[in-house]
Design an enzyme around this catalytic site. Structure first.
Site, PDB file in Angstrom:
ATOM      1  N   ASP A 296       7.417  35.029  43.760  1.00  0.00           N
ATOM      2  CA  ASP A 296       8.548  34.154  43.470  1.00  0.00           C
ATOM      3  C   ASP A 296       8.355  32.762  44.047  1.00  0.00           C
ATOM      4  O   ASP A 296       8.975  31.807  43.599  1.00  0.00           O
ATOM      5  CB  ASP A 296       9.838  34.769  44.017  1.00  0.00           C
ATOM      6  CG  ASP A 296      10.322  35.911  43.151  1.00  0.00           C
ATOM      7  OD1 ASP A 296      11.294  35.711  42.400  1.00  0.00           O
ATOM      8  OD2 ASP A 296       9.727  36.997  43.193  1.00  0.00           O
TER       9      ASP A 296
ATOM     10  N   ASN B 269       7.248  37.433  47.782  1.00  0.00           N
ATOM     11  CA  ASN B 269       7.477  38.307  46.629  1.00  0.00           C
ATOM     12  C   ASN B 269       8.487  39.381  47.018  1.00  0.00           C
ATOM     13  O   ASN B 269       8.990  39.413  48.143  1.00  0.00           O
ATOM     14  CB  ASN B 269       6.150  38.921  46.167  1.00  0.00           C
ATOM     15  CG  ASN B 269       6.265  39.597  44.809  1.00  0.00           C
ATOM     16  OD1 ASN B 269       6.823  39.024  43.867  1.00  0.00           O
ATOM     17  ND2 ASN B 269       5.766  40.813  44.690  1.00  0.00           N
ATOM     18  N   LYS B 270       8.769  40.262  46.092  1.00  0.00           N
ATOM     19  CA  LYS B 270       9.773  41.299  46.306  1.00  0.00           C
ATOM     20  C   LYS B 270       9.534  42.056  47.607  1.00  0.00           C
ATOM     21  O   LYS B 270       8.410  42.351  47.971  1.00  0.00           O
ATOM     22  CB  LYS B 270       9.766  42.264  45.121  1.00  0.00           C
ATOM     23  CG  LYS B 270      10.848  43.335  45.170  1.00  0.00           C
ATOM     24  CD  LYS B 270      12.248  42.742  45.230  1.00  0.00           C
ATOM     25  CE  LYS B 270      12.572  41.868  44.042  1.00  0.00           C
ATOM     26  NZ  LYS B 270      13.909  41.265  44.101  1.00  0.00           N
TER      27      LYS B 270
ATOM     28  N   ARG C  53      15.858  37.975  35.642  1.00  0.00           N
ATOM     29  CA  ARG C  53      15.266  37.864  36.972  1.00  0.00           C
ATOM     30  C   ARG C  53      13.767  37.670  36.800  1.00  0.00           C
ATOM     31  O   ARG C  53      13.259  37.719  35.683  1.00  0.00           O
ATOM     32  CB  ARG C  53      15.579  39.077  37.861  1.00  0.00           C
ATOM     33  CG  ARG C  53      15.936  40.372  37.189  1.00  0.00           C
ATOM     34  CD  ARG C  53      14.787  41.028  36.474  1.00  0.00           C
ATOM     35  NE  ARG C  53      13.640  41.200  37.338  1.00  0.00           N
ATOM     36  CZ  ARG C  53      12.395  41.322  36.936  1.00  0.00           C
ATOM     37  NH1 ARG C  53      12.111  41.271  35.644  1.00  0.00           N
ATOM     38  NH2 ARG C  53      11.402  41.474  37.772  1.00  0.00           N
ATOM     39  N   GLY C  54      13.090  37.435  37.901  1.00  0.00           N
ATOM     40  CA  GLY C  54      11.694  37.032  37.830  1.00  0.00           C
ATOM     41  C   GLY C  54      11.628  35.516  37.846  1.00  0.00           C
ATOM     42  O   GLY C  54      12.328  34.842  37.070  1.00  0.00           O
ATOM     43  N   ALA C  55      10.811  34.967  38.742  1.00  0.00           N
ATOM     44  CA  ALA C  55      10.815  33.514  38.958  1.00  0.00           C
ATOM     45  C   ALA C  55      10.634  32.693  37.679  1.00  0.00           C
ATOM     46  O   ALA C  55      11.410  31.766  37.412  1.00  0.00           O
ATOM     47  CB  ALA C  55       9.753  33.149  39.998  1.00  0.00           C
TER      48      ALA C  55
ATOM     49  N   GLN D 187      13.203  48.064  40.321  1.00  0.00           N
ATOM     50  CA  GLN D 187      12.717  47.274  39.189  1.00  0.00           C
ATOM     51  C   GLN D 187      11.356  47.740  38.683  1.00  0.00           C
ATOM     52  O   GLN D 187      10.991  47.473  37.545  1.00  0.00           O
ATOM     53  CB  GLN D 187      12.675  45.799  39.595  1.00  0.00           C
ATOM     54  CG  GLN D 187      14.055  45.199  39.757  1.00  0.00           C
ATOM     55  CD  GLN D 187      14.044  43.981  40.664  1.00  0.00           C
ATOM     56  OE1 GLN D 187      13.618  44.048  41.807  1.00  0.00           O
ATOM     57  NE2 GLN D 187      14.512  42.870  40.153  1.00  0.00           N
TER      58      GLN D 187
ATOM     59  N   ARG E 119      20.328  31.281  43.120  1.00  0.00           N
ATOM     60  CA  ARG E 119      19.399  32.110  43.895  1.00  0.00           C
ATOM     61  C   ARG E 119      18.448  31.192  44.664  1.00  0.00           C
ATOM     62  O   ARG E 119      17.839  30.312  44.060  1.00  0.00           O
ATOM     63  CB  ARG E 119      18.618  33.075  42.995  1.00  0.00           C
ATOM     64  CG  ARG E 119      19.502  34.085  42.270  1.00  0.00           C
ATOM     65  CD  ARG E 119      18.681  35.199  41.658  1.00  0.00           C
ATOM     66  NE  ARG E 119      18.090  36.058  42.691  1.00  0.00           N
ATOM     67  CZ  ARG E 119      17.202  37.017  42.427  1.00  0.00           C
ATOM     68  NH1 ARG E 119      16.805  37.219  41.182  1.00  0.00           N
ATOM     69  NH2 ARG E 119      16.712  37.758  43.406  1.00  0.00           N
TER      70      ARG E 119
END
EC number: 5.3.1.23
Length: 390
Positions: free
Chosen positions: A248, A258-259, A53-55, A207, A90
Protein backbone atom coordinates in the site's frame (compact mmCIF):
# COMPACT_ATOMS: atom_id res chain seq x y z
CA UNK A 1 -10.25 -9.89 -16.14
CA UNK A 2 -13.26 -12.06 -16.89
CA UNK A 3 -16.29 -12.51 -14.66
CA UNK A 4 -18.43 -15.35 -15.97
CA UNK A 5 -16.90 -14.82 -19.40
CA UNK A 6 -17.39 -11.05 -19.46
CA UNK A 7 -14.34 -8.71 -19.45
CA UNK A 8 -14.72 -6.66 -16.28
CA UNK A 9 -12.82 -3.91 -14.51
CA UNK A 10 -13.26 -3.08 -10.84
CA UNK A 11 -14.50 0.44 -11.65
CA UNK A 12 -16.08 1.79 -14.83
CA UNK A 13 -18.08 4.86 -15.86
CA UNK A 14 -21.82 4.69 -16.35
CA UNK A 15 -22.78 4.72 -20.02
CA UNK A 16 -24.73 7.93 -19.69
CA UNK A 17 -21.97 9.56 -17.63
CA UNK A 18 -22.32 11.32 -14.31
CA UNK A 19 -21.69 8.20 -12.21
CA UNK A 20 -19.37 5.22 -11.85
CA UNK A 21 -19.98 1.57 -11.13
CA UNK A 22 -17.92 -0.53 -8.72
CA UNK A 23 -17.87 -4.11 -7.50
CA UNK A 24 -18.97 -4.20 -3.86
CA UNK A 25 -16.08 -6.29 -2.55
CA UNK A 26 -17.63 -6.67 0.90
CA UNK A 27 -20.14 -9.07 -0.66
CA UNK A 28 -17.59 -11.42 -2.21
CA UNK A 29 -17.12 -14.36 -2.50
CA UNK A 30 -20.74 -15.31 -1.89
CA UNK A 31 -22.40 -12.61 -4.00
CA UNK A 32 -21.25 -10.61 -7.01
CA UNK A 33 -22.90 -7.23 -6.56
CA UNK A 34 -22.21 -3.98 -8.39
CA UNK A 35 -23.04 -0.57 -6.97
CA UNK A 36 -23.53 2.77 -8.65
CA UNK A 37 -21.78 5.78 -7.11
CA UNK A 38 -23.52 9.02 -8.04
CA UNK A 39 -21.67 11.66 -6.04
CA UNK A 40 -18.59 12.56 -4.01
CA UNK A 41 -20.11 11.39 -0.74
CA UNK A 42 -20.87 7.95 -2.14
CA UNK A 43 -17.29 7.59 -3.36
CA UNK A 44 -15.87 8.61 0.02
CA UNK A 45 -18.10 6.07 1.75
CA UNK A 46 -17.11 3.32 -0.69
CA UNK A 47 -13.43 3.89 0.08
CA UNK A 48 -13.87 4.24 3.84
CA UNK A 49 -16.13 1.18 4.16
CA UNK A 50 -13.85 -0.86 1.87
CA UNK A 51 -16.41 -1.56 -0.83
CA UNK A 52 -13.32 -0.82 -2.88
CA UNK A 53 -9.84 -1.47 -1.46
CA UNK A 54 -6.28 -2.01 -2.56
CA UNK A 55 -3.99 0.98 -3.01
CA UNK A 56 -4.23 1.33 -6.83
CA UNK A 57 -8.02 0.93 -6.87
CA UNK A 58 -8.43 3.38 -3.99
CA UNK A 59 -6.50 5.92 -6.04
CA UNK A 60 -8.53 5.29 -9.19
CA UNK A 61 -11.80 5.53 -7.26
CA UNK A 62 -10.69 8.76 -5.62
CA UNK A 63 -9.93 10.20 -9.07
CA UNK A 64 -13.52 9.59 -10.10
CA UNK A 65 -14.60 11.00 -6.73
CA UNK A 66 -12.92 14.29 -7.62
CA UNK A 67 -14.63 14.20 -11.02
CA UNK A 68 -18.03 13.71 -9.41
CA UNK A 69 -17.21 16.50 -6.98
CA UNK A 70 -16.55 18.80 -9.93
CA UNK A 71 -19.99 17.99 -11.31
CA UNK A 72 -21.44 19.20 -7.99
CA UNK A 73 -19.23 22.27 -7.46
CA UNK A 74 -16.46 23.09 -9.97
CA UNK A 75 -15.23 26.17 -8.10
CA UNK A 76 -11.79 26.38 -6.49
CA UNK A 77 -13.47 25.89 -3.12
CA UNK A 78 -15.30 22.86 -4.47
CA UNK A 79 -12.05 21.35 -5.75
CA UNK A 80 -10.38 21.85 -2.38
CA UNK A 81 -13.36 20.40 -0.55
CA UNK A 82 -13.50 17.32 -2.80
CA UNK A 83 -9.78 16.64 -2.35
CA UNK A 84 -9.91 17.07 1.42
CA UNK A 85 -12.97 14.84 1.74
CA UNK A 86 -11.27 12.01 -0.13
CA UNK A 87 -7.89 12.42 1.58
CA UNK A 88 -9.58 11.85 4.94
CA UNK A 89 -10.99 8.43 4.01
CA UNK A 90 -7.96 6.16 4.57
CA UNK A 91 -4.50 7.29 5.73
CA UNK A 92 -2.08 4.55 4.67
CA UNK A 93 -2.44 3.93 0.91
CA UNK A 94 -0.22 6.48 -0.86
CA UNK A 95 -2.03 6.01 -4.20
CA UNK A 96 -4.96 7.90 -2.69
CA UNK A 97 -2.87 11.02 -2.21
CA UNK A 98 -1.08 10.53 -5.54
CA UNK A 99 -4.33 10.34 -7.52
CA UNK A 100 -5.89 13.30 -5.73
CA UNK A 101 -2.79 15.43 -6.28
CA UNK A 102 -2.72 14.42 -9.95
CA UNK A 103 -6.35 15.44 -10.33
CA UNK A 104 -5.89 18.74 -8.49
CA UNK A 105 -2.79 19.65 -10.49
CA UNK A 106 -4.46 18.90 -13.82
CA UNK A 107 -7.58 20.91 -12.92
CA UNK A 108 -5.99 23.93 -11.26
CA UNK A 109 -5.60 25.91 -14.50
CA UNK A 110 -8.86 24.69 -16.07
CA UNK A 111 -11.74 27.20 -16.03
CA UNK A 112 -14.45 26.07 -13.58
CA UNK A 113 -17.06 25.68 -16.31
CA UNK A 114 -14.81 23.11 -18.03
CA UNK A 115 -13.59 21.25 -14.95
CA UNK A 116 -16.24 18.55 -14.80
CA UNK A 117 -15.46 17.33 -18.31
CA UNK A 118 -11.69 17.63 -17.82
CA UNK A 119 -11.84 15.78 -14.51
CA UNK A 120 -13.82 12.94 -16.04
CA UNK A 121 -11.24 12.52 -18.80
CA UNK A 122 -8.33 12.65 -16.35
CA UNK A 123 -9.90 10.03 -14.07
CA UNK A 124 -10.37 7.72 -17.04
CA UNK A 125 -6.73 8.21 -18.03
CA UNK A 126 -5.58 7.33 -14.51
CA UNK A 127 -7.58 4.09 -14.69
CA UNK A 128 -6.18 3.17 -18.11
CA UNK A 129 -2.65 3.89 -16.90
CA UNK A 130 -3.15 1.60 -13.91
CA UNK A 131 -4.12 -1.29 -16.19
CA UNK A 132 -1.01 -0.79 -18.34
CA UNK A 133 1.29 -0.55 -15.32
CA UNK A 134 -0.08 -3.72 -13.79
CA UNK A 135 0.21 -5.74 -16.98
CA UNK A 136 3.85 -4.65 -17.24
CA UNK A 137 4.40 -5.79 -13.64
CA UNK A 138 2.96 -9.14 -14.69
CA UNK A 139 5.44 -9.43 -17.55
CA UNK A 140 8.44 -8.67 -15.33
CA UNK A 141 7.24 -11.01 -12.61
CA UNK A 142 6.69 -13.76 -15.16
CA UNK A 143 10.41 -13.70 -15.86
CA UNK A 144 11.13 -14.47 -12.21
CA UNK A 145 8.69 -17.38 -12.21
CA UNK A 146 10.22 -18.75 -15.41
CA UNK A 147 13.65 -18.64 -13.75
CA UNK A 148 12.24 -20.57 -10.79
CA UNK A 149 10.75 -23.10 -13.17
CA UNK A 150 14.13 -23.64 -14.82
CA UNK A 151 15.87 -23.96 -11.46
CA UNK A 152 13.30 -26.47 -10.26
CA UNK A 153 13.37 -28.35 -13.53
CA UNK A 154 9.64 -27.94 -14.03
CA UNK A 155 10.08 -26.95 -17.69
CA UNK A 156 11.90 -30.23 -18.33
CA UNK A 157 9.32 -32.39 -16.63
CA UNK A 158 10.86 -32.15 -13.18
CA UNK A 159 8.97 -32.22 -9.93
CA UNK A 160 6.31 -29.54 -9.78
CA UNK A 161 4.37 -27.40 -9.38
CA UNK A 162 5.94 -24.04 -8.51
CA UNK A 163 4.49 -23.19 -5.10
CA UNK A 164 3.91 -19.47 -4.54
CA UNK A 165 2.58 -17.98 -1.30
CA UNK A 166 0.68 -14.69 -1.27
CA UNK A 167 -0.85 -12.59 1.49
CA UNK A 168 -4.06 -10.55 1.42
CA UNK A 169 -5.41 -9.61 -2.02
CA UNK A 170 -3.16 -7.90 -4.55
CA UNK A 171 -5.02 -9.17 -7.57
CA UNK A 172 -7.23 -7.41 -10.07
CA UNK A 173 -9.76 -6.64 -7.33
CA UNK A 174 -7.12 -4.43 -5.69
CA UNK A 175 -6.45 -2.50 -8.91
CA UNK A 176 -8.43 -1.47 -11.97
CA UNK A 177 -7.36 -4.70 -13.70
CA UNK A 178 -4.64 -7.40 -13.64
CA UNK A 179 -3.46 -6.76 -10.10
CA UNK A 180 0.09 -6.36 -8.81
CA UNK A 181 1.22 -9.50 -6.97
CA UNK A 182 -1.21 -11.72 -8.86
CA UNK A 183 -0.47 -10.35 -12.34
CA UNK A 184 2.70 -12.50 -12.69
CA UNK A 185 0.72 -15.51 -11.49
CA UNK A 186 -1.97 -15.01 -14.12
CA UNK A 187 0.71 -14.56 -16.78
CA UNK A 188 2.49 -17.75 -15.64
CA UNK A 189 -0.71 -19.78 -15.57
CA UNK A 190 -1.76 -18.54 -18.99
CA UNK A 191 1.73 -19.40 -20.31
CA UNK A 192 1.23 -23.00 -19.24
CA UNK A 193 3.59 -23.02 -16.26
CA UNK A 194 2.41 -25.38 -13.50
CA UNK A 195 1.91 -23.07 -10.53
CA UNK A 196 0.09 -23.58 -7.26
CA UNK A 197 -0.76 -20.69 -4.93
CA UNK A 198 -0.88 -20.83 -1.15
CA UNK A 199 -3.50 -18.23 -0.18
CA UNK A 200 -3.23 -16.77 3.33
CA UNK A 201 -6.73 -16.24 4.72
CA UNK A 202 -5.54 -12.79 5.92
CA UNK A 203 -7.44 -11.97 9.05
CA UNK A 204 -9.30 -10.04 10.16
CA UNK A 205 -11.20 -9.26 6.95
CA UNK A 206 -10.16 -12.53 5.29
CA UNK A 207 -9.30 -10.83 2.02
CA UNK A 208 -7.16 -13.76 0.94
CA UNK A 209 -9.81 -16.38 1.62
CA UNK A 210 -12.63 -14.23 0.26
CA UNK A 211 -11.07 -12.24 -2.59
CA UNK A 212 -7.82 -13.85 -3.74
CA UNK A 213 -9.34 -17.33 -3.66
CA UNK A 214 -12.37 -16.05 -5.59
CA UNK A 215 -10.11 -14.49 -8.23
CA UNK A 216 -7.89 -17.54 -8.65
CA UNK A 217 -10.86 -19.88 -8.73
CA UNK A 218 -12.54 -17.77 -11.41
CA UNK A 219 -9.35 -17.86 -13.51
CA UNK A 220 -8.73 -21.58 -12.98
CA UNK A 221 -5.43 -21.15 -11.12
CA UNK A 222 -4.72 -24.06 -8.70
CA UNK A 223 -4.66 -22.78 -5.13
CA UNK A 224 -5.14 -23.74 -1.49
CA UNK A 225 -6.43 -21.45 1.26
CA UNK A 226 -4.38 -21.69 4.46
CA UNK A 227 -4.62 -20.25 7.96
CA UNK A 228 -2.46 -17.17 8.41
CA UNK A 229 0.03 -18.94 10.68
CA UNK A 230 0.68 -21.84 8.28
CA UNK A 231 3.19 -20.15 5.98
CA UNK A 232 6.24 -20.62 8.19
CA UNK A 233 5.58 -24.34 8.53
CA UNK A 234 5.25 -24.72 4.76
CA UNK A 235 8.53 -22.88 4.22
CA UNK A 236 10.35 -25.04 6.76
CA UNK A 237 9.32 -28.12 4.80
CA UNK A 238 10.29 -26.80 1.37
CA UNK A 239 6.72 -26.31 0.19
CA UNK A 240 7.09 -22.65 -0.81
CA UNK A 241 9.31 -21.67 -3.74
CA UNK A 242 8.53 -17.97 -3.66
CA UNK A 243 6.49 -15.36 -1.77
CA UNK A 244 4.96 -12.44 -3.63
CA UNK A 245 2.83 -9.72 -2.04
CA UNK A 246 1.58 -6.27 -2.89
CA UNK A 247 2.06 -3.01 -1.01
CA UNK A 248 0.00 0.00 0.00
CA UNK A 249 3.02 2.26 0.40
CA UNK A 250 6.70 1.75 -0.37
CA UNK A 251 9.34 4.18 0.87
CA UNK A 252 12.11 5.73 -1.20
CA UNK A 253 14.50 3.33 0.56
CA UNK A 254 12.52 0.15 -0.16
CA UNK A 255 10.60 -0.42 3.08
CA UNK A 256 7.16 -1.85 2.36
CA UNK A 257 3.88 -1.18 4.16
CA UNK A 258 1.32 -3.87 3.41
CA UNK A 259 -1.55 -5.74 5.02
CA UNK A 260 -0.98 -6.74 8.64
CA UNK A 261 0.92 -10.04 8.80
CA UNK A 262 3.19 -9.36 5.83
CA UNK A 263 6.18 -8.69 8.10
CA UNK A 264 5.84 -12.12 9.74
CA UNK A 265 5.80 -13.80 6.32
CA UNK A 266 8.95 -11.90 5.36
CA UNK A 267 10.70 -13.03 8.54
CA UNK A 268 9.79 -16.66 7.88
CA UNK A 269 10.90 -16.39 4.26
CA UNK A 270 14.23 -14.82 5.27
CA UNK A 271 14.88 -17.56 7.84
CA UNK A 272 14.18 -20.28 5.28
CA UNK A 273 15.95 -18.69 2.28
CA UNK A 274 12.67 -18.34 0.35
CA UNK A 275 12.66 -15.44 -2.16
CA UNK A 276 10.33 -12.67 -0.97
CA UNK A 277 9.15 -10.27 -3.69
CA UNK A 278 6.90 -7.23 -3.55
CA UNK A 279 4.97 -6.10 -6.65
CA UNK A 280 4.05 -2.45 -7.06
CA UNK A 281 3.41 0.28 -9.63
CA UNK A 282 5.36 3.53 -9.47
CA UNK A 283 2.50 5.54 -7.91
CA UNK A 284 2.72 3.33 -4.79
CA UNK A 285 6.21 4.66 -4.02
CA UNK A 286 6.19 7.51 -1.51
CA UNK A 287 9.33 9.46 -2.38
CA UNK A 288 8.86 11.72 0.66
CA UNK A 289 9.34 8.89 3.17
CA UNK A 290 12.61 7.13 4.00
CA UNK A 291 11.85 5.22 7.22
CA UNK A 292 8.67 3.19 6.85
CA UNK A 293 8.49 2.11 10.47
CA UNK A 294 8.68 5.63 11.85
CA UNK A 295 7.04 7.71 9.16
CA UNK A 296 4.10 5.76 7.71
CA UNK A 297 0.80 6.20 9.59
CA UNK A 298 -0.80 2.83 10.33
CA UNK A 299 -4.57 2.76 10.03
CA UNK A 300 -6.43 1.33 13.03
CA UNK A 301 -9.87 0.07 12.13
CA UNK A 302 -13.00 -0.92 14.05
CA UNK A 303 -12.45 -3.70 16.61
CA UNK A 304 -15.62 -5.38 15.33
CA UNK A 305 -13.64 -6.57 12.29
CA UNK A 306 -11.63 -8.72 14.71
CA UNK A 307 -14.42 -9.85 17.02
CA UNK A 308 -16.83 -10.90 14.26
CA UNK A 309 -16.71 -12.95 11.07
CA UNK A 310 -19.06 -12.80 8.10
CA UNK A 311 -20.12 -15.76 6.01
CA UNK A 312 -22.83 -18.06 4.74
CA UNK A 313 -24.68 -20.22 7.26
CA UNK A 314 -25.77 -23.82 6.70
CA UNK A 315 -29.22 -22.44 5.93
CA UNK A 316 -27.80 -20.25 3.17
CA UNK A 317 -28.12 -16.91 4.92
CA UNK A 318 -25.27 -14.39 5.02
CA UNK A 319 -24.63 -13.30 8.59
CA UNK A 320 -22.15 -11.77 11.00
CA UNK A 321 -21.14 -14.04 13.88
CA UNK A 322 -19.35 -12.90 17.06
CA UNK A 323 -16.33 -15.07 17.93
CA UNK A 324 -14.97 -13.38 21.08
CA UNK A 325 -16.33 -13.16 24.64
CA UNK A 326 -18.49 -10.17 25.42
CA UNK A 327 -16.32 -7.50 26.97
CA UNK A 328 -13.00 -8.64 25.49
CA UNK A 329 -11.30 -5.67 23.79
CA UNK A 330 -9.64 -6.09 20.40
CA UNK A 331 -6.95 -4.16 18.53
CA UNK A 332 -7.18 -3.88 14.75
CA UNK A 333 -4.00 -2.59 13.10
CA UNK A 334 -4.61 -2.76 9.36
CA UNK A 335 -0.98 -2.70 8.13
CA UNK A 336 2.59 -3.41 9.15
CA UNK A 337 5.98 -2.44 7.73
CA UNK A 338 8.48 -4.91 6.26
CA UNK A 339 12.06 -3.56 6.30
CA UNK A 340 13.87 -3.48 2.97
CA UNK A 341 16.54 -5.87 4.27
CA UNK A 342 14.01 -8.74 4.25
CA UNK A 343 12.91 -8.19 0.64
CA UNK A 344 14.53 -10.05 -2.26
CA UNK A 345 13.34 -7.59 -4.88
CA UNK A 346 10.70 -5.09 -5.97
CA UNK A 347 8.76 -5.91 -9.14
CA UNK A 348 7.64 -2.71 -10.86
CA UNK A 349 6.32 -1.73 -14.27
CA UNK A 350 9.88 -0.68 -15.19
CA UNK A 351 11.58 -3.88 -14.11
CA UNK A 352 12.88 -5.62 -10.99
CA UNK A 353 15.21 -3.88 -8.56
CA UNK A 354 16.72 -4.24 -5.12
CA UNK A 355 14.63 -2.92 -2.24
CA UNK A 356 16.90 0.04 -1.65
CA UNK A 357 17.28 3.72 -2.43
CA UNK A 358 19.83 2.89 -5.11
CA UNK A 359 17.64 0.18 -6.61
CA UNK A 360 14.60 2.43 -6.89
CA UNK A 361 16.67 5.36 -8.15
CA UNK A 362 18.00 3.13 -10.90
CA UNK A 363 14.47 2.48 -12.18
CA UNK A 364 13.10 5.97 -11.47
CA UNK A 365 16.07 8.31 -12.02
CA UNK A 366 13.75 11.29 -12.42
CA UNK A 367 12.65 10.82 -8.78
CA UNK A 368 16.11 10.22 -7.32
CA UNK A 369 17.32 12.94 -4.93
CA UNK A 370 19.78 15.39 -6.41
CA UNK A 371 23.40 14.66 -5.44
CA UNK A 372 24.89 16.90 -2.77
CA UNK A 373 28.06 18.74 -3.93
CA UNK A 374 31.11 17.22 -2.25
CA UNK A 375 32.46 20.58 -1.15
CA UNK A 376 29.26 21.80 0.51
CA UNK A 377 28.64 21.72 4.24
CA UNK A 378 25.88 19.16 3.72
CA UNK A 379 28.19 17.04 1.61
CA UNK A 380 30.93 17.12 4.25
CA UNK A 381 28.43 16.18 6.94
CA UNK A 382 27.11 13.30 4.87
CA UNK A 383 30.63 12.06 4.21
CA UNK A 384 31.46 12.20 7.90
CA UNK A 385 28.33 10.24 8.72
CA UNK A 386 29.15 7.62 6.11
CA UNK A 387 32.72 7.30 7.37
CA UNK A 388 31.48 6.99 10.94
CA UNK A 389 29.12 4.18 9.94
CA UNK A 390 32.11 2.19 8.71
Amino acid sequence: MNVKGTPTRTIWPAREGGAVWIIDQTRLPHEFVTQRLNDLGAVAHAIRAMLVRGAPLIGATAAYGVALGMAEDPSDEGLTRACQTLLATRPTAVNLRWAIEAMAESLAAVPPDQRAQAAWAKAGAICDEDVALNEAIGDHGLGIIKDLARTKGVEKGGEGPINILTHCNAGWLATVDWGTALAPLYKAHDAGLPIHVWVDETRPRNQGASLTAWELNSHGVPHTVIADNTGGHLMQHGLVDMVIVGTDRTTATGDVCNKIGTYLKALAAFDNAVPFYVALPGPTIDWTVNDGLREIPIEQRDAAEVTRVWGRTAAGALEWVTITPTGSPAANYAFDVTPARLITGLITERGVCAASAAGLAGLYPERAPAPVPAGSAAGKGAAATADGAL
